[in-house]
Design an enzyme around this catalytic site. Structure first.
Site, short mmCIF file in Angstrom:
data_model
loop_
_atom_site.label_atom_id
_atom_site.label_comp_id
_atom_site.label_asym_id
_atom_site.label_seq_id
_atom_site.Cartn_x
_atom_site.Cartn_y
_atom_site.Cartn_z
N GLU A 112 0.80 -1.29 0.05
CA GLU A 112 0.09 0.13 -0.16
C GLU A 112 0.79 1.32 -0.09
O GLU A 112 1.73 1.30 0.96
CB GLU A 112 -0.98 0.16 1.27
CG GLU A 112 -1.92 -1.12 1.20
CD GLU A 112 -2.98 -1.14 2.23
OE1 GLU A 112 -3.16 -0.15 2.91
OE2 GLU A 112 -3.89 -1.85 2.13
N HIS A 143 -7.89 1.92 1.08
CA HIS A 143 -8.01 1.56 2.36
C HIS A 143 -8.76 2.56 3.03
O HIS A 143 -8.44 3.04 3.97
CB HIS A 143 -6.59 1.57 2.84
CG HIS A 143 -6.55 0.67 4.24
ND1 HIS A 143 -5.42 -0.31 4.41
CD2 HIS A 143 -7.40 0.31 5.25
CE1 HIS A 143 -5.58 -0.81 5.46
NE2 HIS A 143 -6.92 -0.61 6.02
#
Length: 304
Positions: free
Chosen positions: A260, A278
């Site tokens: 990420e 997210h």
């Protein structure tokens, strides 16, 4: 007592600390190196998911008495190192439940009605009405992998939409709870084979690492969808890309990734996957609740 806030936290939580007489330093962009150099000045840390409270940080925190994680998972905190030093660790696992539940339901509707692809083509000046023949959720089967707070929350909404519920969990779910959700507990393989939608709600860690890989994806129906809002490495990303590219499954929705921000260009280019950064817990209400619950528990842990 001094508290260092290492990540963006709702202001209400910070005000609670100040009202209790704590000295609060708000440094939401602090780097790991900076944190290591100043942590010894603080009695407590307050973090979200960005800051990694490693063994090195904990050992440098000579005055640390407590660590608060404003959210659910604790995988960004070295719990063994904290325990060894007698540092209390608190969080607010219930704070993000509603927010994540609503995102999952949104994903299910968006996937079944091709909403993202329809939006994209409309903005390109195309009118592809007949190409986006979708499906209703009513009568479909939802497979819930991990039947904790969020899994139960999704199942409850799905139940009101007329969906059938299959559950997989490493812990045996009591019959009364299953009856409440009109659900059936089965093996992971049965969930994958029998579901039209699969939503994953398991913790990260060695036991769930690459829980869903290519052999598991091949068990799914070719018209089924998979949703992951838990931890990115629960699904083996390269195997998911293969399954999506080769139409082994109809589509996916991901809010979490192995890396990420994600760097997998193939994944980012697919049109049968919905990707979000997210944002499962990114609602005003969830962040306020995460901050206030965690701060109240942090204050208690510090004996104030």
């Amino acid at each position: 007592m001094k508290v260092l806030v290492c990540d963006p936290i709702d202001e209400e939580g910070i005000n609670m600390l100040k009202e209790k007489g704590f000295v609060v330093d708000y440094k939401p962009s602090i780097t790991a190196q900076e944190l290591k150099s100043v942590v010894s000045d603080y009695d407590a840390l307050l973090v979200r998911s960005r800051t990694k409270v490693t063994k090195e940080i904990i050992e440098a925190g000579k005055n640390l008495k407590a660590i608060g994680r404003a959210g659910v998972g604790l995988d960004n905190i070295d719990l063994e190192a904290a325990k060894a030093k007698g540092i209390k660790v608190v969080n607010a696992p219930e704070s993000l439940t509603q927010s994540v539940v609503e995102l999952v339901i949104g994903f299910m509707i968006a996937l079944s009605r091709y909403m993202c692809r329809a939006d994209k083509t409309m903005k390109e000046g195309k009118w592809l009405k007949t190409e986006f023949l979708g499906h209703e959720l009513k009568g479909k089967t939802l497979g819930v992998v991990g039947f904790g707070r969020i899994g139960k929350g999704v199942a409850k909404v799905a139940q009101t939409l007329g969906m059938k519920i299959l559950v997989y969990d490493v812990i045996s779910v009591d019959q009364k709870t299953l009856m409440e959700y009109d659900a059936k507990q089965v093996s992971l393989e049965e969930v994958l084979k029998g579901s039209d939608f699969i939503t994953i709600h398991v913790p990260g860690g060695p036991q769930t690492y690459h829980l869903i890989d290519l052999p598991k994806l091949k068990l799914m129906k070719p018209n089924a969808f998979i949703i992951n809002t838990s931890r990115g490495n629960v699904i083996k990303e390269e195997d998911l890309v293969y399954a999506l590219k080769n139409k082994l499954i109809a589509g996916a929705a991901l809010d979490v990734f192995e890396v990420e921000p994600p760097t997998n260009k193939e994944l980012l280019s697919l049109d049968n996957v919905i990707l979000t950064p997210h944002i499962g817990g990114e609602t005003v209400e969830a962040q306020r609740l995460a901050a206030t619950l965690t701060v109240s528990r942090l204050i208690e842990a510090l004996g104030q």
